[in-house]
Design a protein around this motif. Structure first.
Motif, PDB file in Angstrom:
ATOM      1  N   ASN A  48       0.850  -1.193   0.000  1.00 26.67           N
ATOM      2  CA  ASN A  48       0.000   0.000   0.000  1.00 26.67           C
ATOM      3  C   ASN A  48       0.885   1.242   0.000  1.00 26.67           C
ATOM      4  O   ASN A  48       1.297   1.730   1.055  1.00 26.67           O
ATOM      5  CB  ASN A  48      -0.914  -0.028   1.238  1.00 26.67           C
ATOM      6  CG  ASN A  48      -1.895   1.133   1.253  1.00 26.67           C
ATOM      7  OD1 ASN A  48      -2.295   1.646   0.206  1.00 26.67           O
ATOM      8  ND2 ASN A  48      -2.282   1.552   2.445  1.00 26.67           N
ATOM      9  N   SER A 162       1.937  -4.360   4.713  1.00 33.53           N
ATOM     10  CA  SER A 162       0.643  -4.082   4.086  1.00 33.53           C
ATOM     11  C   SER A 162      -0.314  -5.255   4.246  1.00 33.53           C
ATOM     12  O   SER A 162      -1.491  -5.078   4.595  1.00 33.53           O
ATOM     13  CB  SER A 162       0.841  -3.749   2.611  1.00 33.53           C
ATOM     14  OG  SER A 162       1.548  -2.549   2.454  1.00 33.53           O
ATOM     15  N   CYS A 166      -3.598  -5.338   6.659  1.00 29.38           N
ATOM     16  CA  CYS A 166      -4.869  -5.634   5.972  1.00 29.38           C
ATOM     17  C   CYS A 166      -5.596  -6.775   6.675  1.00 29.38           C
ATOM     18  O   CYS A 166      -6.816  -6.723   6.898  1.00 29.38           O
ATOM     19  CB  CYS A 166      -4.586  -5.977   4.513  1.00 29.38           C
ATOM     20  SG  CYS A 166      -6.071  -6.241   3.507  1.00 29.38           S
ATOM     21  N   ILE A 181      -6.719  -0.666   2.239  1.00 31.12           N
ATOM     22  CA  ILE A 181      -5.360  -1.219   2.204  1.00 31.12           C
ATOM     23  C   ILE A 181      -5.241  -2.225   1.068  1.00 31.12           C
ATOM     24  O   ILE A 181      -4.253  -2.220   0.319  1.00 31.12           O
ATOM     25  CB  ILE A 181      -4.996  -1.880   3.555  1.00 31.12           C
ATOM     26  CG1 ILE A 181      -4.968  -0.827   4.669  1.00 31.12           C
ATOM     27  CG2 ILE A 181      -3.624  -2.565   3.460  1.00 31.12           C
ATOM     28  CD1 ILE A 181      -4.716  -1.401   6.057  1.00 31.12           C
ATOM     29  N   GLY A 184      -5.025  -0.446  -2.198  1.00 28.95           N
ATOM     30  CA  GLY A 184      -3.678   0.104  -2.375  1.00 28.95           C
ATOM     31  C   GLY A 184      -2.683  -0.949  -2.805  1.00 28.95           C
ATOM     32  O   GLY A 184      -1.834  -0.711  -3.665  1.00 28.95           O
ATOM     33  N   ILE A 185      -2.773  -2.144  -2.215  1.00 28.53           N
ATOM     34  CA  ILE A 185      -1.867  -3.244  -2.575  1.00 28.53           C
ATOM     35  C   ILE A 185      -2.066  -3.647  -4.025  1.00 28.53           C
ATOM     36  O   ILE A 185      -1.106  -3.778  -4.801  1.00 28.53           O
ATOM     37  CB  ILE A 185      -2.106  -4.453  -1.645  1.00 28.53           C
ATOM     38  CG1 ILE A 185      -1.690  -4.126  -0.210  1.00 28.53           C
ATOM     39  CG2 ILE A 185      -1.339  -5.678  -2.157  1.00 28.53           C
ATOM     40  CD1 ILE A 185      -2.084  -5.198   0.803  1.00 28.53           C
ATOM     41  N   GLN A 272      -8.094   5.601  -6.254  1.00 29.93           N
ATOM     42  CA  GLN A 272      -7.732   5.106  -4.932  1.00 29.93           C
ATOM     43  C   GLN A 272      -7.705   6.245  -3.923  1.00 29.93           C
ATOM     44  O   GLN A 272      -8.193   6.105  -2.798  1.00 29.93           O
ATOM     45  CB  GLN A 272      -6.370   4.418  -4.999  1.00 29.93           C
ATOM     46  CG  GLN A 272      -5.811   3.988  -3.651  1.00 29.93           C
ATOM     47  CD  GLN A 272      -4.367   3.516  -3.759  1.00 29.93           C
ATOM     48  OE1 GLN A 272      -3.948   3.008  -4.789  1.00 29.93           O
ATOM     49  NE2 GLN A 272      -3.609   3.688  -2.687  1.00 29.93           N
ATOM     50  N   GLN A 276     -10.092   6.611  -0.634  1.00 35.48           N
ATOM     51  CA  GLN A 276      -9.507   6.723   0.707  1.00 35.48           C
ATOM     52  C   GLN A 276     -10.030   7.947   1.444  1.00 35.48           C
ATOM     53  O   GLN A 276     -10.309   7.896   2.647  1.00 35.48           O
ATOM     54  CB  GLN A 276      -7.981   6.775   0.599  1.00 35.48           C
ATOM     55  CG  GLN A 276      -7.352   5.442   0.195  1.00 35.48           C
ATOM     56  CD  GLN A 276      -5.885   5.576  -0.179  1.00 35.48           C
ATOM     57  OE1 GLN A 276      -5.388   6.681  -0.385  1.00 35.48           O
ATOM     58  NE2 GLN A 276      -5.193   4.453  -0.278  1.00 35.48           N
ATOM     59  N   SER A 294       0.854   0.835   7.512  1.00 35.82           N
ATOM     60  CA  SER A 294       1.190   0.323   6.171  1.00 35.82           C
ATOM     61  C   SER A 294       1.770   1.433   5.304  1.00 35.82           C
ATOM     62  O   SER A 294       2.712   1.215   4.533  1.00 35.82           O
ATOM     63  CB  SER A 294      -0.057  -0.287   5.505  1.00 35.82           C
ATOM     64  OG  SER A 294      -0.997   0.724   5.145  1.00 35.82           O
TER      65      SER A 294
END
Length: 436
Positions: A48, A162, A166, A181, A184-185, A272, A276, A294
C-alpha cells in the motif's frame, strides 16, 4: 463467536485520509523511475504505497488517446524522458581524425562526463605554479546483464506490513480500512507490473565495419574525457540513447492506444485517493492506525529506493554495458591548461591527425608567444618518433626566437614549453598502457 476487541479512544480520530494520496509522492515517483534497471522490481510492488495521486497523474501521461489526454493533461513525452533516461544535453565533442565537432552530445555523453568528474585523479607535477586545474580522463572503450541489488530483500518489509495490517483490519471487521489497504496493494502491484513491462535498451549508431577508430574528446569547461576505441562504441556514447519499448504489451498488429493498460492503472491510483478520502474516516481507530502503519513502512521503502540516485544507476549501467572497469579508465589532474592541451593532443594522435584543430580548441590565443609555442608543440606532434631527447630539443627556445620575443616573453615561453615537456613524458607512458 465473540467480536474481536477494539480500542475506543473516545471522540478522537486520526483522520489519516488527509494524507492518504499526497504524502510521499516525490519518493514514490523516484522509486518508480528506477524500476527498469532491476529485473525483478516490477513484481515487488504489492504494498500500500503513499503518493498514488502523484504517481497516477505523472505516468498516466504515457497513455495516448484523446480520452487519456483529457484525464491526464500534458505533453505525451517519450517513456525514456519521462523516466529521466534521456533528455539531458551532453558536452561538446571533437573527433580527432575528421576534426568534426558536435556542439552538443546526448544523455549518454552527459553520464560519462559526470562519472569522470567524480574520479579523484592523479595530480601531474607542473613546470610552473598551478593556474587552473584541468581534469583529463582517458577511457579505453571496450567492444560491446540485469542489474542486481538489495531492493528485493528490502521489499519484504512493506509487502509484509501491508498484508499483515490488511489482515488485522479484516480480523476486527473494519471493512472500510481493510478494503482501502487491499485496494492500495492491488493498484500499486498491478501498476508496477504494467509499468515495468518495458524493455530498457541502448540504442546505438550504425557504423561501417571498416570504419576507422572513433577517437575523440568530450569538453566541458576544465573537464576533458578522451574516448579511445572503435567508431561503433564511441558513436554510441556521443549519439546513442536509452529507449524504453512497451511492445510486449500488444501483439504484432499495431493498435491505436498501446499504453491503455498504463492509463487504466494510473486512473485506478487516482481513484484510490478519492476512495480513501471518503472511506478511511468511516473506519475504526485501530483500522486507521493499521492503514497509517502500512503507509509509513511503504514510505520508508520508497525513501530507500529514491535515495539510490537515478543517474548513478545509469552511470553504472553504461560502465557495465561497455565492460568498462577501473583498469580501462585513467584520470589525471593537470595544473595548467597548456599541460592538459598537449597531453590530450598526444593521446589523440592517429595517422592523419590534425593537431592544429585540437590545440586551437584549447588555446585560441594569437599573441606572438602563443603562436611560437603552438608551432613548436605541433613540430613535436608531427615527428611521432617517440624519441624523448629529440622531442625535448624541439621544445627549446632558439637564439632567433629569444631576440624576437624579448626577456619577459622569453620567460613566459620557457614555462609554457616546460608544461609541454611534462605533458609529452606523461603521454609516452600512457601510450604504453594503451597498447597493452
Amino acid at each position: 463467536m465473540p467480536h474481536p476487541p477494539d480500542i475506543h479512544p473516545g471522540n478522537f480520530s486520526l483522520n489519516v485520509s488527509a494524507i492518504a494520496g499526497f504524502f510521499g509522492g516525490d519518493e514514490a515517483i523516484s522509486a518508480i523511475q528506477t524500476i527498469h534497471h532491476y529485473k525483478t522490481r516490477k513484481f515487488l510492488g504489492w504494498y500500500n504505497s503513499p503518493g498514488s495521486w502523484n504517481v497516477g497523474k505523472k505516468f498516466g501521461k504515457l497513455a495516448k488517446s484523446r480520452f487519456w489526454d483529457g484525464l491526464f493533461p500534458g505533453p505525451n513525452e517519450e517513456p525514456a524522458k519521462l523516466f529521466e533516461l534521456d533528455g539531458k544535453r551532453g558536452p561538446k565533442y571533437v573527433a580527432s581524425r575528421s576534426g568534426s565537432v558536435l556542439e552538443h552530445t546526448g544523455h549518454l555523453a552527459n553520464l560519462i562526463m559526470e562519472k569522470s568528474k567524480e574520479e579523484l585523479g592523479v595530480l601531474v607535477p607542473g613546470a610552473r605554479d598551478v593556474t587552473k586545474l584541468n581534469k583529463v580522463t582517458i577511457i579505453k572503450m571496450q567492444p560491446v546483464p540485469p542489474h542486481k541489488g538489495r531492493h528485493a530483500l528490502a521489499a519484504i518489509l512493506p509487502i509484509a506490513a501491508s498484508w499483515i495490517t490488511c489482515a488485522i483490519c479484516g480480523w476486527i471487521r473494519d471493512w472500510f480500512c481493510f478494503s482501502m489497504i487491499l485496494l492500495g496493494i492491488i493498484s500499486n502491484g498491478m501498476f508496477s507490473v504494467i509499468i515495468g513491462l518495458a524493455c530498457l535498451q541502448l540504442q546505438g549508431v550504425s557504423t561501417a565495419p571498416t570504419a576507422p577508430p572513433g577517437d575523440g574528446m568530450l569538453l566541458d569547461g576544465d573537464n576533458i574525457v578522451l574516448l579511445l576505441g572503435r567508431e561503433k562504441e564511441v558513436a554510441t556514447i556521443t549519439r546513442g540513447r536509452f529507449i524504453l519499448e512497451y511492445n510486449s504489451m500488444h501483439g504484432e498488429e499495431p493498435v491505436r492506444d498501446e499504453y491503455a493498460a498504463i492509463g487504466f492503472f494510473s486512473s485506478l491510483l487516482v481513484i484510490q485517493l478519492l476512495a480513501q478520502l471518503l472511506l478511511i474516516p468511516q473506519g475504526t481507530f485501530t483500522g486507521q492506525t493499521m492503514f497509517l502503519i502500512s503507509f509509513a513502512v511503504s514510505w520508508l521503502y520508497n525513501l530507500y529506493l529514491s535515495s539510490i540516485n537515478n543517474e548513478y544507476i545509469q552511470e553504472r549501467s553504461i560502465l557495465k554495458i561497455f565492460h568498462l572497469q577501473k583498469k580501462h579508465m585513467r584520470t589525471y589532474i593537470c595544473g595548467t591548461r597548456t599541460t592538459a592541451a598537449v597531453f590530450t593532443c598526444l593521446m589523440l594522435q592517429p595517422p592523419g591527425f590534425k593537431p592544429e584543430n585540437i590545440i586551437c580548441n584549447f588555446i585560441p590565443n594569437d599573441t606572438q608567444v602563443w603562436i611560437t609555442w603552438r608551432k613548436k608543440v605541433l613540430d613535436v606532434m608531427r615527428t611521432r618518433n617517440g624519441d624523448r631527447v629529440a622531442c625535448h630539443n624541439l621544445l627549446e627556445i632558439t637564439n632567433e626566437e629569444k631576440r624576437d620575443l624579448g626577456i619577459d616573453n622569453e620567460n613566459l615561453l620557457k614555462k609554457l614549453l616546460g608544461d609541454a615537456k611534462i605533458a609529452y613524458d606523461l603521454a609516452m607512458r600512457e601510450q604504453e598502457w594503451l597498447t597493452r
